[in-house]
Design a protein around this motif. Structure first.
Motif, PDB file in Angstrom:
ATOM      1  N   SER A 191       0.843  -1.193   0.000  1.00 12.65           N
ATOM      2  CA  SER A 191       0.000   0.000   0.000  1.00 12.65           C
ATOM      3  C   SER A 191       0.881   1.247   0.000  1.00 12.65           C
ATOM      4  O   SER A 191       2.040   1.191   0.409  1.00 12.65           O
ATOM      5  N   LEU A 192       0.271   2.350  -0.419  1.00  8.59           N
ATOM      6  CA  LEU A 192       1.028   3.603  -0.519  1.00  8.59           C
ATOM      7  C   LEU A 192       0.665   4.501   0.651  1.00  8.59           C
ATOM      8  O   LEU A 192      -0.515   4.764   0.903  1.00  8.59           O
ATOM      9  N   LEU A 193       1.689   4.983   1.346  1.00  6.75           N
ATOM     10  CA  LEU A 193       1.460   5.785   2.557  1.00  6.75           C
ATOM     11  C   LEU A 193       1.371   7.277   2.195  1.00  6.75           C
ATOM     12  O   LEU A 193       2.280   7.834   1.580  1.00  6.75           O
ATOM     13  N   VAL A 194       0.260   7.891   2.595  1.00  8.60           N
ATOM     14  CA  VAL A 194       0.051   9.335   2.374  1.00  8.60           C
ATOM     15  C   VAL A 194      -0.026   9.988   3.749  1.00  8.60           C
ATOM     16  O   VAL A 194      -0.869   9.609   4.573  1.00  8.60           O
ATOM     17  N   VAL A 195       0.858  10.957   4.000  1.00  5.60           N
ATOM     18  CA  VAL A 195       0.947  11.523   5.350  1.00  5.60           C
ATOM     19  C   VAL A 195       0.770  13.036   5.311  1.00  5.60           C
ATOM     20  O   VAL A 195       1.475  13.740   4.592  1.00  5.60           O
ATOM     21  N   ASP A 196      -0.179  13.513   6.116  1.00  3.22           N
ATOM     22  CA  ASP A 196      -0.424  14.947   6.238  1.00  3.22           C
ATOM     23  C   ASP A 196       0.355  15.475   7.440  1.00  3.22           C
ATOM     24  O   ASP A 196       0.006  15.195   8.587  1.00  3.22           O
ATOM     25  N   GLU A 197       1.404  16.230   7.150  1.00  2.00           N
ATOM     26  CA  GLU A 197       2.293  16.745   8.205  1.00  2.00           C
ATOM     27  C   GLU A 197       1.950  18.202   8.553  1.00  2.00           C
ATOM     28  O   GLU A 197       2.824  18.969   8.964  1.00  2.00           O
ATOM     29  N   ALA A 198       0.681  18.585   8.391  1.00  2.64           N
ATOM     30  CA  ALA A 198       0.289  19.991   8.587  1.00  2.64           C
ATOM     31  C   ALA A 198       0.759  20.549   9.932  1.00  2.64           C
ATOM     32  O   ALA A 198       1.335  21.641   9.996  1.00  2.64           O
ATOM     33  N   HIS A 199       0.502  19.816  11.009  1.00  8.48           N
ATOM     34  CA  HIS A 199       0.828  20.357  12.336  1.00  8.48           C
ATOM     35  C   HIS A 199       2.242  19.994  12.790  1.00  8.48           C
ATOM     36  O   HIS A 199       2.696  20.480  13.823  1.00  8.48           O
ATOM     37  N   ALA A 200       2.915  19.121  12.038  1.00  9.23           N
ATOM     38  CA  ALA A 200       4.259  18.713  12.448  1.00  9.23           C
ATOM     39  C   ALA A 200       5.336  19.563  11.788  1.00  9.23           C
ATOM     40  O   ALA A 200       6.417  19.770  12.350  1.00  9.23           O
ATOM     41  N   THR A 201       5.016  20.088  10.600  1.00 10.68           N
ATOM     42  CA  THR A 201       6.012  20.847   9.838  1.00 10.68           C
ATOM     43  C   THR A 201       6.480  22.071  10.623  1.00 10.68           C
ATOM     44  O   THR A 201       5.669  22.886  11.052  1.00 10.68           O
TER      45      THR A 201
ATOM     46  N   ILE B 225      11.423   7.543   3.815  1.00 10.81           N
ATOM     47  CA  ILE B 225      11.515   6.795   2.553  1.00 10.81           C
ATOM     48  C   ILE B 225      10.221   6.044   2.235  1.00 10.81           C
ATOM     49  O   ILE B 225       9.932   5.702   1.091  1.00 10.81           O
ATOM     50  N   ASP B 226       9.416   5.796   3.272  1.00  9.64           N
ATOM     51  CA  ASP B 226       8.168   5.045   3.080  1.00  9.64           C
ATOM     52  C   ASP B 226       6.976   5.929   2.725  1.00  9.64           C
ATOM     53  O   ASP B 226       5.886   5.401   2.478  1.00  9.64           O
ATOM     54  N   VAL B 227       7.169   7.239   2.746  1.00 13.51           N
ATOM     55  CA  VAL B 227       6.038   8.134   2.468  1.00 13.51           C
ATOM     56  C   VAL B 227       5.936   8.360   0.954  1.00 13.51           C
ATOM     57  O   VAL B 227       6.827   8.943   0.346  1.00 13.51           O
ATOM     58  N   ALA B 228       4.833   7.896   0.370  1.00 12.21           N
ATOM     59  CA  ALA B 228       4.653   8.053  -1.086  1.00 12.21           C
ATOM     60  C   ALA B 228       4.314   9.502  -1.426  1.00 12.21           C
ATOM     61  O   ALA B 228       4.811  10.057  -2.400  1.00 12.21           O
TER      62      ALA B 228
END
Ligand SMILES: Cc1ncc(COP(=O)(O)O)c(C=O)c1O
Length: 439
Positions: A244-254, A272-275
């Motif tokens: 599966s492809l990992l989609v990550v929303d880093e809105a509050h972490a950036t 490396i695992d974040v598509a």
């Protein structure tokens, strides 16, 4: 027939009456929302409706929204490029400063490329709307941000959610999907080209979809109303084992978490695992706009296909110039990140000692769970009367019976301001008229 004194058609009169009835019901349910009028910059002290408050509610975590260098960068951009960008990026709105920011964001995120959007909301809509097609699947955390959940609906893919941070459930969903794949007909294209003849869906959009059965595992990295973190290592492992492809929303972490504030994927060593990664300029980076980061082919596909990128006017140059300045400060001054995280740790520890339930926060966002909307509103009002602004967060923004105060901290809060917040919350805890019901 219209009532004699009505200037509106029957349809309009009935519709307005239905809207009014719905709004009245919201008021009775303590779910009414109204806009405060803010009359100052977004500092730790904010002027609202004519009164000053210490505020603990913005996402301006590093205190950069009104930093003189950020404001000055925007001012210089205004003098040089004017305000409006005049056109979409693909026409004539692709200002030099947008490109400079995108290069910088890609470098910052250790990816090949990045692309700005008009908001984080639009970026999320674009990512799932472009990549998740008929015959694909989206698996998301139930508490993902509304924009990711809306994007899943907007996409052509089938969508399932797992309970918050329940990766066992995510694994069993993945296993079930894997066994079902192949037997499921793709859903029909829901966009009717005749509705909008000027902006027809790109026929080539589906050229390589054909029910390929890709699975997108989608998560916030920091959950916006709870401040807790996704276990991206666990999700990356699931992604690998279930293709599966990992989609990550880093809105509050950036800008806030991980080395240099690069985000949770960097913190947990799974970049490396974040598509596809998503961020926003509108929180720690003190500007406005969203962005996507990843491999060059991901970004080029968005430029060529994403409706939320193609069919909208580019952000003003001032937004990217301000964000560039803010990003530089965030990198050069790690003490801002360390300060806001230390303040959050202190507040969490003291609130726990007072007996408040604050979930699993590990970020500058700290929920104070109160239960009913009525209690949360009363608590927010009580703090406001004491000069502290922390609005109540109620359903549907959060699940039923989990209304809360959402405290968020900034690097620029003084120790005194934080102490006054804690003191007020201690007094509130002892106040039976508010907390008696909540306990
Ligand atoms: C996790 C998350 N993603 C995306 C967004 C949307 O970002 P923007 O405010 O830039 O539209 C938000 C905003 O609150 C958010 O919390």
């Amino acid at each position: 027939m219209n009532a004699p004194d009505s200037i509106y058609s029957n349809a309009m009169t009935t519709w307005l009456a239905a809207l009014a009835a719905d709004l009245e019901q919201r008021q009775r349910d303590h779910l009414w929302r109204r806009l405060p009028i803010v009359q100052s910059a977004q500092g730790p002290v904010i002027k609202i409706d004519g009164l000053e408050y210490s505020q603990f509610c913005t996402n301006n975590y590093l205190g950069l929204a009104d930093h003189p260098e950020v404001v000055d960068a925007a001012r210089q951009a205004l003098s040089r490029w004017g305000f409006g960008s005049g056109a979409s990026r693909l026409v004539a709105g692709s200002m030099q400063t947008h490109h400079e920011l995108e290069l910088k964001l890609a470098e910052f995120k250790h990816t090949q490329a990045a692309l700005m959007f008009t908001s984080g909301y639009a970026a999320n809509m674009a990512v799932l709307g472009t990549f998740a097609r008929a015959g694909d699947w989206i698996i998301s955390d139930k508490l993902n941000h509304a924009s990711l959940l809306d994007a899943a609906r907007f996409s052509q893919a089938r969508h399932r959610t797992y309970g918050h941070l329940n990766y066992q459930r995510a694994a069993s969903l993945l296993a079930r999907i894997k066994t079902q794949l192949g037997s499921i007909p793709p859903t029909l294209d829901s966009i009717d080209p005749t509705e909008n003849p000027g902006n027809q869906p790109d026929e080539s959009r589906d050229a390589d979809s054909g029910g390929l059965g890709r699975i997108f595992l989608v998560t916030d990295s920091v959950f916006s109303m709870d401040g807790d973190l996704a276990d991206l290592r666990e999700l990356a492992a699931l992604g690998r084992s279930h293709e599966s492809l990992l989609v990550v929303d880093e809105a509050h972490a950036t800008g806030v978490l991980g080395p240099d504030g690069r985000g949770v994927a960097a913190l947990q060593d799974v970049e490396i695992d974040v598509a596809v990664g998503i961020g926003t300029l509108s929180k720690a980076l003190g500007s406005v706009g969203g962005f996507v980061f990843g491999e060059r082919s991901v970004i080029e596909t968005l430029i060529n296909r994403a409706r939320h990128f193609i069919y909208t006017t580019a952000l003003p140059a001032a937004c990217s110039s301000a964000a560039l300045a803010a990003l530089q400060i965030a990198i050069n001054e790690p003490q801002r990140r360390l300060r806001v995280l230390a303040l959050a740790q202190r507040v969490r520890t003291e609130l726990a000692a007072m007996g408040y339930v604050c979930g699993r926060s590990q970020s500058p966002i700290i929920p104070v769970l109160l239960g009913s909307s009525q209690i949360a509103l009363a608590a927010a009002e009580w703090l406001k009367d004491r000069g502290i602004f922390v609005p109540a967060i109620r359903p549907p923004t959060v699940p039923p019976n989990t209304a809360r105060l959402r405290i968020s901290l900034m690097a620029t809060h003084t120790d005194e301001q934080v102490e006054s917040l804690l003191k007020a919350l201690q007094q509130m805890r002892e106040n039976q008229s508010i907390m008696g019901v909540a306990r």
